[in-house]
Scaffold this active site. Structure first.
Site, PDB file in Angstrom:
ATOM      1  N   GLU A 252       1.917  -5.474   2.534  1.00 47.04           N
ATOM      2  CA  GLU A 252       1.659  -6.283   3.855  1.00 47.04           C
ATOM      3  C   GLU A 252       2.413  -5.395   5.042  1.00 47.04           C
ATOM      4  O   GLU A 252       3.481  -4.963   4.901  1.00 47.04           O
ATOM      5  CB  GLU A 252       2.077  -7.689   3.857  1.00 47.04           C
ATOM      6  CG  GLU A 252       1.621  -8.314   2.578  1.00 47.04           C
ATOM      7  CD  GLU A 252       0.095  -8.555   2.341  1.00 47.04           C
ATOM      8  OE1 GLU A 252      -0.493  -8.320   3.295  1.00 47.04           O
ATOM      9  OE2 GLU A 252      -0.345  -8.904   1.383  1.00 47.04           O
TER      10      GLU A 252
ATOM     11  N   GLU B 128     -10.028 -16.501   2.308  1.00 44.37           N
ATOM     12  CA  GLU B 128      -9.106 -15.949   1.415  1.00 44.37           C
ATOM     13  C   GLU B 128      -7.711 -16.476   1.960  1.00 44.37           C
ATOM     14  O   GLU B 128      -7.409 -16.180   3.026  1.00 44.37           O
ATOM     15  CB  GLU B 128      -9.241 -14.491   1.835  1.00 44.37           C
ATOM     16  CG  GLU B 128      -8.175 -13.540   0.919  1.00 44.37           C
ATOM     17  CD  GLU B 128      -8.388 -12.172   1.308  1.00 44.37           C
ATOM     18  OE1 GLU B 128      -9.367 -11.644   2.005  1.00 44.37           O
ATOM     19  OE2 GLU B 128      -7.596 -11.198   0.530  1.00 44.37           O
TER      20      GLU B 128
END
EC number: 4.2.1.20
Lengths: 273, 403
Positions: free
Chosen positions: A60, A49
């Site tokens: 994030e 990924e």
């Protein structure tokens, strides 16, 4: 059959679970991403990924935010991520690669142009954090046109009727976000994850990978007892950042990253499924 | 062309204003947005909720805010008459409180005990902290480190009100990064937390509900024009960062075809310099913070750093309804530079004894230019969206004065 579907089928046949490490394209440096991808595969990764650097990575936690900032400072953009996959494909035709990121860089390139460029580069799937099924029609049409998968997130807050909606739009696998929070958060509850995965399986036959909060072999092993795949992001990004901060050279960085992935691989494989 | 558009039907059920708006957020937040939307549909149709809101606006905020004719300033310019909608006189000193009162009532009805907000100039943070104090809610305000420095007075005000101010050190350390951090907090505490967004941006239903709460400005202004001037104004002028004060003034006039509208973006050091915050004037469509809208972005879709003398306009996006109003041509979007805004700040202070916020000074600067080209029997309403006390340090610094 897509490379991702094939990989999950192959793993299922072996009674194994997919290990999916995450890294940001261009972190810690532009030239190290492709060697890192190969090193992770050598250490036991099944699917890669690759994060697409973005100026505003809203989902994030601090660790991956910093990776995005470093990658951007190194000059990495969506086009570079595509170039990296193209280069990776010269030596590895089998390992599926998915791009994970945010809507705007893809939107700016144009969905059709992105789909063409990504599939030509050898990208297998796209995961955009901020394009829910309600907004996905256009991008999905383009991804299907070129045979790419679209990976969706399901969260602890997703009600059953949305699970069905998401399942109807998804292909490849579904990514279950194990905790309410940002990447790198803690407090993983395996029983709770198991419960959610069982509910999701009522709506889809797609493989289910789990991410957010998996930091080591033990937590990966626990999740692997209930999931088809395990995503490791912040822990790996942090490992590389620590090695860089300690002054490791390129081969040292690759070794340190490979060690973590190998450790997690052993943890997952030791788990009876 | 625009006469055929039913402005009451936007956004649609998906939260879209033409091609703009929508819900571009992480899956974890989708249920919270659906819950907010369904509660808002229910409460906005509930006369008891409207009464509660109206009472608060009257007795706590001090509404209606006056419409004041700036006679001396208009005389000096020698063109159209300029009327100021005095949102600076609201409790907490800006229009922001109209919205925070509304959203805090929604939070209360949802049983949320904790509210969060992003803030640039600090006005929305102060307005949120104020309402949180009054309702006894835990309040966390995210503010870019750069803005914490520029707006020290408002930071202290929020702390006095019992809010925790969290300096945001990521990215450009300004409003957009504060919004990122607020979204991260929301996703982590979605069960007990209500996110009070300060402008008409973000995922649906925020652009719609913030607009609805701010429309009190335009409804009052319209009535006041008819009562005080005897006619509708010829033009409306408001500054546009995210665009909540502008949409609040404009929206109730959208069907009045004779009323021209000007949204004034932050021209910074000039729109040809890249050091500005004028996405409608010099940006392009994209997706950020939950909605599709005009953005300041580069060719790779990265969000660009912005610059404005006013922290409240220093944002790379804009509400999706403005994006739509630009495309259909109903509103003209223009710019005023830092220098023009600063000059207007000084002028209004000296000529009318009213010290405007630097954000509002952008609208004033454009209004002065516009008025000069109009006749004395014409009328302009400018939204004086906030007072300038918070900007005294910024202005003093430019003048080389240390306290």
């Amino acid at each position: 059959m897509s490379r991702i579907a094939e990989r999950f089928q192959q793993l299922a046949g072996q009674g194994r679970k997919a290990l999916v490490p995450y890294m940001v394209a261009g972190d810690p440096s532009l030239e190290l991403t492709v060697p890192l991808m190969h090193a992770l595969v050598d250490a036991g990764a099944d699917i890669l990924e690759l994060g697409v650097p973005f100026s505003d990575p809203m989902s994030e936690g601090p660790t991956i935010q910093l990776a995005h900032e470093r990658a951007l400072a190194n000059g990495a953009r969506l086009r570079d991520a595509l170039d990296m996959v193209r280069e990776f494909r010269q030596r590895d035709a089998d390992t599926p690669v998915l791009l994970m990121g945010y809507a705007n860089p893809v939107e700016r390139m144009g969905y059709a142009a992105f789909a063409d460029a990504a599939s030509a580069a050898g990208v297998d799937a796209l995961l955009t954090v901020d394009i829910p099924p309600e907004e996905v029609a256009q991008v999905n049409a383009e991804l299907r046109r070129v045979g790419m998968d679209n990976i969706f997130l399901i969260a602890p807050t997703t009600p059953d009727e949305r699970m069905a909606l998401i399942a109807s739009q998804a292909s490849g696998f579904i990514y279950y976000v194990a905790v309410k929070g940002v990447t790198g958060a803690g407090n993983l509850d395996t029983a709770d994850v198991a419960d959610h995965l069982a509910r999701i399986r009522e709506h889809t036959g797609l493989p289910l990978a789990v991410g957010f909060g998996i930091k080591d072999a033990a937590s990966a092993a626990a999740i692997a007892t209930v999931a088809d795949g395990v995503v490791v992001g912040s822990a790996l990004v942090q490992r590389v950042a620590d090695a860089a901060a300690e002054g490791a050279d390129n081969s040292g960085l690759l070794a340190r990253a490979g060690e973590l992935v190998a450790e997690i691989r052993r943890g997952i494989d030791a788990t009876p499924s | 062309m625009t006469s055929e558009i039913d402005f009451g039907t936007v956004p649609d059920a998906e939260g879209r204003f033409g091609a703009y708006g929508g819900k571009f957020v992480a899956e974890t937040l989708m249920s919270a947005l659906a819950e907010l939307e369904s509660l808002y549909r229910k409460l906005s149709a509930d006369p008891a909720f409207q009464r509660e809101l109206d009472e608060d606006l009257r007795h706590y905020v001090g509404r209606p805010s006056p419409l004041y004719e700036a006679r001396r300033w208009s005389d000096e310019i020698g063109g159209a008459r300029i009327h100021l909608k005095r949102e600076d006189l609201n409790h907490t000193g800006a229009h922001k409180v109209n919205n925070t009162i509304g959203q805090a009532l929604l939070a209360k009805h949802m049983g949320k005990t904790r509210v969060i907000a992003e803030t640039g100039a600090g006005q929305h943070g102060v307005a949120t902290a104020t309402i949180a104090a009054r309702l006894g809610l835990e309040c966390h305000v995210f503010m870019g480190e750069e803005d914490v420095r520029r707006q020290a007075l408002n930071v202290y005000r929020m702390k006095l009100l019992g809010a925790e101010v969290i300096p945001v050190t990521s990215g450009s350390k300004t409003l957009k990064d504060a919004m990122n951090e607020a979204m991260r907090d929301w996703v982590t505490h979605v069960d007990d937390t209500f996110y009070i967004i300060g402008t008409v941006a973000g995922p649906h239903p925020y652009p719609e509900l913030v607009r609805d709460f701010q429309c009190v400005i335009g409804r009052e202004a319209r009535e006041q024009c008819l009562a005080q001037i005897g006619c509708l104004p010829d033009a409306l002028v408001a500054c546009v960062g995210g665009g909540s004060n502008a949409i609040g003034l404009f929206h109730p006039f959208l069907k009045d075809e004779g009323v021209a509208m000007y949204g004034v973006e932050a021209g910074g050091r000039g729109v040809d310099t890249h050091e500005h915050a004028a996405p409608l004037t010099a940006g392009s469509p994209g997706v950020l913070h939950g909605n599709r809208t005009y953005l300041m972005q580069d060719d790779n879709g990265q969000i660009m750093h912005t610059h404005s003398i006013s922290a409240g306009l220093d944002y790379p996006g804009v509400g999706p309804e403005h994006a739509w109003l630009k495309d259909i041509g109903r509103v003209n979007y223009v710019v005023a530079t830092d220098d023009e805004a600063l000059a207007a700040f000084h002028t209004l202070t000296r000529v009318e004894g009213i010290m405007p916020a630097l954000e509002s000074s952008h609208a004033l600067a454009y209004a002065a230019k516009l008025a000069a080209g109009m006749r004395p029997d014409q009328h302009i309403v400018v939204n004086l969206s906030g007072r300038g006390d918070k900007d005294i340090h910024t202005v003093a610094e430019i003048d080389g004065i240390q306290f």
